[in-house]
Motif scaffolding. Structure first.
Motif, PDB file in Angstrom:
ATOM      1  N   ARG A  44       6.621  -4.390  -5.400  1.00 16.11           N
ATOM      2  CA  ARG A  44       5.659  -3.289  -5.307  1.00 16.11           C
ATOM      3  C   ARG A  44       4.375  -3.577  -6.080  1.00 16.11           C
ATOM      4  NH1 ARG A  44       6.673   1.477  -3.057  1.00 16.11           N
ATOM      5  NH2 ARG A  44       4.429   1.245  -2.738  1.00 16.11           N
ATOM      6  N   ASP A  90       1.482  -4.394  -4.031  1.00 15.40           N
ATOM      7  CA  ASP A  90       0.869  -3.249  -3.342  1.00 15.40           C
ATOM      8  C   ASP A  90      -0.186  -2.551  -4.201  1.00 15.40           C
ATOM      9  OD1 ASP A  90       1.088  -2.260  -0.848  1.00 15.40           O
ATOM     10  OD2 ASP A  90       2.722  -0.867  -1.236  1.00 15.40           O
ATOM     11  N   THR A  91      -0.459  -3.083  -5.400  1.00 16.28           N
ATOM     12  CA  THR A  91      -1.332  -2.383  -6.352  1.00 16.28           C
ATOM     13  C   THR A  91      -2.734  -2.153  -5.783  1.00 16.28           C
ATOM     14  OG1 THR A  91      -2.289  -2.420  -8.562  1.00 16.28           O
ATOM     15  CG2 THR A  91      -2.087  -4.540  -7.464  1.00 16.28           C
ATOM     16  N   LYS A  92      -3.320  -1.032  -6.187  1.00 10.41           N
ATOM     17  CA  LYS A  92      -4.698  -0.727  -5.779  1.00 10.41           C
ATOM     18  C   LYS A  92      -5.669  -0.967  -6.952  1.00 10.41           C
ATOM     19  CE  LYS A  92      -3.493   0.947  -1.674  1.00 10.41           C
ATOM     20  NZ  LYS A  92      -2.188   0.333  -1.574  1.00 10.41           N
ATOM     21  N   ASN A  96      -0.478  -9.731   7.178  1.00 11.33           N
ATOM     22  CA  ASN A  96      -0.822  -9.341   5.808  1.00 11.33           C
ATOM     23  C   ASN A  96       0.353  -9.720   4.917  1.00 11.33           C
ATOM     24  OD1 ASN A  96      -1.355  -8.105   3.390  1.00 11.33           O
ATOM     25  ND2 ASN A  96      -1.634  -6.037   4.222  1.00 11.33           N
ATOM     26  N   ARG A 124       0.810  -9.481   1.899  1.00 15.28           N
ATOM     27  CA  ARG A 124       1.102  -8.544   0.801  1.00 15.28           C
ATOM     28  C   ARG A 124       1.754  -7.257   1.283  1.00 15.28           C
ATOM     29  NH1 ARG A 124      -4.210  -8.110  -2.845  1.00 15.28           N
ATOM     30  NH2 ARG A 124      -3.131  -6.186  -3.407  1.00 15.28           N
ATOM     31  N   LEU A 125       1.976  -7.162   2.574  1.00 12.43           N
ATOM     32  CA  LEU A 125       2.571  -5.940   3.120  1.00 12.43           C
ATOM     33  C   LEU A 125       4.062  -5.894   2.797  1.00 12.43           C
ATOM     34  CD1 LEU A 125       2.213  -3.395   4.875  1.00 12.43           C
ATOM     35  CD2 LEU A 125       2.658  -4.806   6.878  1.00 12.43           C
ATOM     36  N   VAL A 126       4.475  -4.862   2.049  1.00 10.47           N
ATOM     37  CA  VAL A 126       5.896  -4.671   1.717  1.00 10.47           C
ATOM     38  C   VAL A 126       6.252  -3.224   2.026  1.00 10.47           C
ATOM     39  CG1 VAL A 126       5.958  -6.458  -0.055  1.00 10.47           C
ATOM     40  CG2 VAL A 126       5.297  -4.142  -0.702  1.00 10.47           C
ATOM     41  N   ARG A 127       7.507  -2.885   1.892  1.00 14.69           N
ATOM     42  CA  ARG A 127       7.950  -1.502   2.089  1.00 14.69           C
ATOM     43  C   ARG A 127       8.471  -0.973   0.760  1.00 14.69           C
ATOM     44  NH1 ARG A 127       5.708  -0.870   5.876  1.00 14.69           N
ATOM     45  NH2 ARG A 127       5.220   0.969   4.682  1.00 14.69           N
ATOM     46  N   GLY A 128       8.256   0.322   0.540  1.00 18.38           N
ATOM     47  CA  GLY A 128       8.681   0.922  -0.719  1.00 18.38           C
ATOM     48  C   GLY A 128      10.184   1.119  -0.828  1.00 18.38           C
ATOM     49  N   GLU A 167       2.461  -2.002   9.652  1.00 17.73           N
ATOM     50  CA  GLU A 167       1.715  -0.767   9.407  1.00 17.73           C
ATOM     51  C   GLU A 167       0.545  -0.691  10.372  1.00 17.73           C
ATOM     52  OE1 GLU A 167       0.439  -0.134   5.380  1.00 17.73           O
ATOM     53  OE2 GLU A 167       2.487  -0.022   4.596  1.00 17.73           O
ATOM     54  N   THR A 225      -2.978   4.536   5.989  1.00 18.84           N
ATOM     55  CA  THR A 225      -1.815   4.188   6.819  1.00 18.84           C
ATOM     56  C   THR A 225      -1.393   5.403   7.643  1.00 18.84           C
ATOM     57  OG1 THR A 225      -1.065   2.603   5.167  1.00 18.84           O
ATOM     58  CG2 THR A 225       0.552   3.324   6.785  1.00 18.84           C
TER      59      THR A 225
END
Length: 453
Positions: free
Chosen positions: A211, A214-216, A259, A261-265, A275, A286
């Protein structure tokens, strides 16, 4: 309470919104379109309870996910002590129902749902505490073909809704063994860059390092971009599956971006994740997310069963429809019945039922606290209803057994009113509403109203 004190006004719960009649037509348009698209791919509807055992989400989503840690509406049933939760998502509920009722015993199932979900988040545009999702779950299918079909189904929905600015991002997160190798490499990498991690990333470092990708946080972007990529840890089977999905999408001209860096929570996802995103909704970009979750049946104590699905946020998609200019409110009715006098009201009721029998949508003017109202005030209501025609019955018409039909959307205002015998009124109005002189121009004619059956 003193007799003079006015009762305090009660308002709705913050982040849980009312759907008002002005917005209902757009919701109906969306839901009808979704149902039509899903049905065209052979998906059947399933409805599960809004309340589920808390353990279902704790086990399925993972104890260290944001949802379980701080977003769930959980409570203890005062009657029997059961620990219950308002569903924050519905994949876990669908899999629970599939196991409980042996839905995949006779073979794979394509299922879809529509309904409210609940998460205690900070309300903002496109993010609410009660929000609505449409989701599809394909249970018992193991190949890349079903992953691609789900994605293509979304593309068809965007096309049917007239949405242009939605793009597809795709990734593979491999299988558990591959993720474990990557996870170890990721932790080692983040440990060497510990001084760049923020408090949230430090908290997740050993519990859920994926996760962190996924950081912003802008200060962490360069470091995160250089982190080990999961794709580099995938084995032959996972890579072949991912390539299979891409091949079908390319063959069907579905554009996508990989992508990494695309992961699921949620903990239960594996292999394909995707996504659909937009730049038109600010930070809540999203609108639909999904992927494969082959381990979830096993986590819930069932026989291992491959599965893949997605969920889309209805509120966000409706925002997009409004941005695209798709948010048009259809007319409330085909015919609005205006009347004055006891005999005229009686005639209006009879005619209203006959017109509905013929398949038309009819609004009959009814009295308010200030009375029935004048012809003029009733005609204002008729105009506001969006009706194609107003039918006027006064005392003279009731005595003569006739009605006056007024075309409300006619450009020729001089000749837009005609007297018709009561007994032929239904045929006359049905002909007016469904009959078009030039079939080629039916869709351009503002008085052409779809007749409902």
């Amino acid at each position: 309470m003193s007799e003079n004190k006015k009762p305090e006004k009660i308002v709705g719960v913050k982040g849980m919104n009312d759907l008002l009649p002005t917005d209902a037509p757009l919701w109906e348009l969306f839901e009808n379109t979704v149902q039509s698209v899903l049905k065209s791919y052979g998906f059947q509807q399933i409805r599960t309870p809004i309340v589920e055992p808390t353990a279902l989400f704790a086990r399925g989503l993972g104890e260290v996910t944001d949802i379980v840690e701080k977003e769930m509406y959980s409570f203890e049933d005062a009657m029997n002590g059961d620990k219950l939760t308002l569903r924050p998502e519905n994949t876990a509920g669908v899999v629970r129902a599939a196991l409980e009722h042996n839905l995949t015993y006779e073979g794979p199932k394509r299922l879809w749902y529509n309904g409210p979900m609940f998460r205690h988040e900070k309300p903002q545009r496109g993010r609410y505490r009660q929000f609505h999702q449409v989701g599809a779950e394909a249970l018992g299918f193991s190949g890349p073909d079903i992953d691609a079909e789900l994605i293509m189904m979304c593309q068809r929905l965007w096309d049917d809704l007239g949405l242009q600015n939605v793009r597809l991002e795709l990734n593979s997160i491999g299988d558990a063994q591959e993720r474990n190798l990557h996870r170890a490499a990721l932790i080692a990498y983040f440990e060497t860059n510990k001084e760049l991690l923020d408090a949230e990333a430090l908290r997740r470092l050993h519990s859920n390092p994926l996760r962190i990708l996924d950081t912003k946080n802008p200060a962490m972007q360069d470091m995160v971009n250089a982190a080990p990529k999961l794709l580099d840890y995938l084995g032959a089977e996972s890579l072949a599956h991912f390539e299979g999905v891409q091949t079908i999408l390319r063959d069907n001209s579905i554009p996508f971006t990989i992508n990494t860096r695309l992961v699921r929570g949620m903990d239960y996802y594996n292999r394909t994740v995707f996504e659909w995103v937009t730049d038109q909704l600010g930070s809540q970009g999203t609108v639909c997310a999904g992927g494969r979750y082959d381990s979830l049946f096993g986590i819930f104590g069932g026989k291992p069963t491959p599965a893949c699905g997605f969920a889309m946020g209805i509120e966000r998609l409706l925002e997009l429809m409004k941005e695209s200019g798709e948010a048009h409110a259809p007319a409330q009715c085909d015919v609005y019945l205006v009347h004055q006098g006891i005999a005229a009201q009686a005639q209006s009721f009879v005619l209203g039922e006959r017109l509905r029998d013929a398949g038309l949508d009819v609004v009959l003017h009814c009295a308010t606290a200030s009375g029935v109202g004048s012809f003029k005030s009733q005609m204002k209501k008729a105009d506001a209803s969006g009706a194609a025609y107003a039918v006027i019955i006064g005392e003279d018409e009731a005595a003569a057994n006739t009605i006056v039909v007024k075309a409300m959307r006619s450009s020729d205002m001089e000749n837009n009113q005609v007297s018709v015998p009561f007994d032929t009124a239904v045929d006359y109005l049905v002909d007016q509403i469904t009959g078009v002189d030039d079939a080629d121009h039916c869709c351009d004619d503002p008085t052409h109203i779809h007749i409902h059956h």
